[in-house]
Scaffold this active site. Structure first.
Site, mmCIF file in Angstrom:
data_model
loop_
_atom_site.group_PDB
_atom_site.id
_atom_site.type_symbol
_atom_site.label_atom_id
_atom_site.label_comp_id
_atom_site.label_asym_id
_atom_site.label_seq_id
_atom_site.Cartn_x
_atom_site.Cartn_y
_atom_site.Cartn_z
ATOM 1 N N ASP A 187 51.837 -27.187 63.376
ATOM 2 C CA ASP A 187 53.689 -27.585 62.509
ATOM 3 C C ASP A 187 53.284 -28.254 61.250
ATOM 4 O OD1 ASP A 187 55.673 -27.957 61.596
ATOM 5 O OD2 ASP A 187 56.830 -27.277 63.519
ATOM 6 N N HIS A 188 53.160 -27.846 60.446
ATOM 7 C CA HIS A 188 52.356 -28.162 58.472
ATOM 8 C C HIS A 188 53.844 -29.204 58.992
ATOM 9 C CE1 HIS A 188 55.147 -26.189 56.101
ATOM 10 N NE2 HIS A 188 55.229 -26.684 55.470
ATOM 11 N N HIS A 250 60.418 -26.582 62.118
ATOM 12 C CA HIS A 250 60.273 -27.922 61.663
ATOM 13 C C HIS A 250 60.882 -29.042 61.729
ATOM 14 C CE1 HIS A 250 56.559 -25.755 59.814
ATOM 15 N NE2 HIS A 250 57.624 -24.941 58.651
HETATM 16 C C1 BG6 Z 1 57.555 -23.113 55.582
HETATM 17 C C2 BG6 Z 1 58.257 -21.423 55.479
HETATM 18 O O1 BG6 Z 1 56.678 -22.921 57.160
HETATM 19 O O2 BG6 Z 1 57.364 -24.138 55.674
HETATM 20 C C3 BG6 Z 1 58.737 -21.363 54.377
HETATM 21 O O3 BG6 Z 1 57.458 -20.078 56.353
HETATM 22 C C4 BG6 Z 1 59.266 -22.497 53.681
HETATM 23 O O4 BG6 Z 1 59.830 -20.756 54.367
HETATM 24 C C5 BG6 Z 1 58.088 -23.350 54.150
HETATM 25 O O5 BG6 Z 1 59.184 -22.747 52.384
HETATM 26 C C6 BG6 Z 1 58.576 -25.201 53.833
HETATM 27 O O6 BG6 Z 1 57.430 -26.490 53.934
HETATM 28 P P1 BG6 Z 1 57.159 -27.106 52.683
HETATM 29 O O7 BG6 Z 1 55.649 -27.822 52.769
HETATM 30 O O8 BG6 Z 1 56.852 -26.753 51.331
HETATM 31 O O9 BG6 Z 1 58.318 -28.128 53.059
#
Ligand code: BG6
Length: 512
Positions: A187-188, A250
């Site tokens: 989950d980045h 997230h």
């Molecule tokens: C991803 C989603 O996991 O996270 C995307 O699939 C979203 O739709 C993105 O744009 C948002 O990540 P960050 O790091 O740009 O906030």
């Protein structure tokens, strides 16, 4: 937590979906940064797997282009070459058992060529979710899960499942051949520096924790807004929607870190034991009260800064009658001693006015008003934890306006990461890849947390699907979502914060 000076043991990283978008935009730049920081082991190789029939050199060219696109500053060519030399490619049909025999042979060859003592392997599934079940199963069938000669780890991208039932099924299938400690569910958001800083802000300071509960906090608000639409991801997004794409993973994990009890140590399990308790304490929304506690929306056509923007339903790959939400807002409670009665509000959306993610802790007002200006300023003490952009922290409080009388003015104290000029904020993937390489799963989602999040979200998915009386509100692209979302925060003199790209801005002053 991983020690940043830890260099991983020798290993081979196998990337399924090697020519895909995620590999290009995130994985290759992150791996290159790790190389530049000398965090990769001396004996190390990356094996890209894809359907296209390309050579090692084509894959290196492809990756070189990805690096050029990812960095604005030109990088040292010698370092780039050194990095690209570690890349190899294998064409494979991932649904076909035979491919895994070829894969095993290729890996054995790479091990030999690199004189690696152990057969340590990481498999990164940067593929469509439909392959999350088949790849691990066929890897195991080819004994590539066997740890007798070295560790084997598997990294699975989100979404882990499409709903609670499919997440259980996927896990059952994985469990047949992989141990939980071999599986890294990415989950980045958890890899973001500023998300990890929630732990440090809360637990390295004596001043916040005594106030961090229902006695002093009125409500908590989390926003994750994006100022762009679905782009070329409609194939995935139209099946997913904002709730599955952002909230189930997230944003609920962020709630876990904001609301958790202090862990006994910084050990992976100690932290994950506490965050999972938060997710398990979310008060279930019944299908009946979903209507009162959630808002869904979808962007409609609009003109932003003179440019025409398509409605979601007119985007490439989206059906003209799509019911997929591009905006979701929820109100919920955490039923435990710390948070009993404190509402949490979360919202996320595409094509909102700006790209921003932040959590706002709204403290309760003073029990008695001595100064006239306090009336109507019930939410004047706020702690804003800015995840991105203009990463930092802002504290709002009342101060005396100089001059006669006692006039109170709300002022801000702010810290911005970019004030630390010598500090580079690493990309989340850099941190997470390194953690998987050194075997630290703290920032990866454990299966009980994934299940708890799905369990909470499931009634919302069901109600939105089955109950046609819950409207899908249109909102013009470039606005803050459906107006009705303002009513979710019911209290008088309370509303969402309308953040800007700069941390100190809000609806009163905003340089978007
Ligand atoms: C991803 C989603 O996991 O996270 C995307 O699939 C979203 O739709 C993105 O744009 C948002 O990540 P960050 O790091 O740009 O906030």
């Amino acid at each position: 937590m991983s020690n940043q000076n830890n260099i991983p043991e020798d290993h081979i990283l196998v990337i399924f979906g090697a020519t895909g978008d995620l590999t290009k935009r995130k994985l290759m730049p992150a791996l290159f940064e790790l190389e530049v920081l000398r965090m990769l082991p001396e004996k190390f190789a990356i094996l890209g797997i894809g359907r296209s029939s390309i050579s090692d050199n084509d894959f290196r060219d492809h990756s070189n282009k990805a690096l050029k696109n990812a960095f604005t500053k030109v990088k040292d060519q010698k370092k780039i070459k050194g990095f690209l030399d570690r890349l190899f490619y294998l064409q494979a049909d991932t649904q076909n058992e035979e491919s895994y025999i070829a894969l095993r042979e290729k890996l054995q060859l790479l091990r030999k060529q690199n004189s690696m003592q152990h057969f340590n392997l990481i498999f990164y599934l940067s593929t469509p979710p439909s392959l999350y079940e088949v790849i691990p199963r066929l890897l195991a069938k080819a004994t590539l899960n066997d740890e007798s000669e070295g560790w084997k780890r598997i990294i699975i991208e989100k979404p882990f499942g499409y709903d609670l039932q499919s997440a259980i099924q996927l896990n059952d299938s994985l469990k047949k051949s992989w141990e939980e400690n071999q599986v890294y569910r990415i989950d980045h958001y958890l890899g973001k520096e500023t998300v990890q800083n929630v732990l440090v802000t809360r637990f390295s300071n004596g001043i916040f924790e005594p106030l961090w509960n229902r006695n002093f906090i009125h409500h908590v608000e989390i926003t994750s807004a994006e100022n762009f639409g679905v782009g070329n991801r409609a194939g995935y997004y139209d099946q997913s929607g904002a709730l599955r794409d952002m909230v189930q993973n997230h944003l609920l994990h962020l709630v876990g870190l904001i609301a958790m009890e202090p862990p006994a140590s910084m050990d992976a399990d100690a932290i994950r034991n506490e965050t999972v308790k938060v997710l398990q304490s979310l008060r279930p929304l019944s299908e009946k009260n979903v209507a009162e506690n959630t808002i869904r929306g979808q962007y409609t056509a609009s003109t932003i800064k003179g440019k025409k923007v398509n409605a979601y339903r007119s985007e490439d790959g989206v059906s003209a009658d799509s019911q997929t939400e591009t905006y979701a807002a929820l109100k919920f409670y955490i039923d435990n001693w710390r948070w009993g009665g404190v509402p949490f509000y979360i919202r996320t959306g595409k094509h909102l006015p700006t790209r921003v993610t932040e959590a706002v802790i709204h403290f309760k007002p003073t029990p008695h008003y001595l100064f006239a200006q306090q009336e109507g300023c019930e939410s004047c003490n706020q702690l804003i934890i800015r995840i991105q952009p203009d990463e930092g922290i802002l504290l709002k409080f009342g101060m005396k306006t100089p001059g006669v009388g006692f006039n109170v003015q709300n002022v801000s104290m702010d810290f911005h990461y970019n004030d630390l000029s010598d500090v580079r904020i690493p990309d989340a993937y850099e941190r997470l890849l390194l953690d998987a390489m050194i075997g630290d799963s703290t920032l990866y989602a454990r299966i009980d947390a994934v299940f708890a999040a799905w369990k909470f979200i499931q009634p919302v998915l069901d109600a939105w699907k089955n109950n046609a009386s819950i409207p899908l509100h249109g909102y013009p692209a470039g606005t803050w979502g459906p107006d009705i979302a303002d009513d979710l925060i019911e209290e008088a003199n309370m509303k969402w914060r309308y953040p800007c790209a700069v941390l100190t801005g809000d609806e009163n002053f905003c340089a978007l």
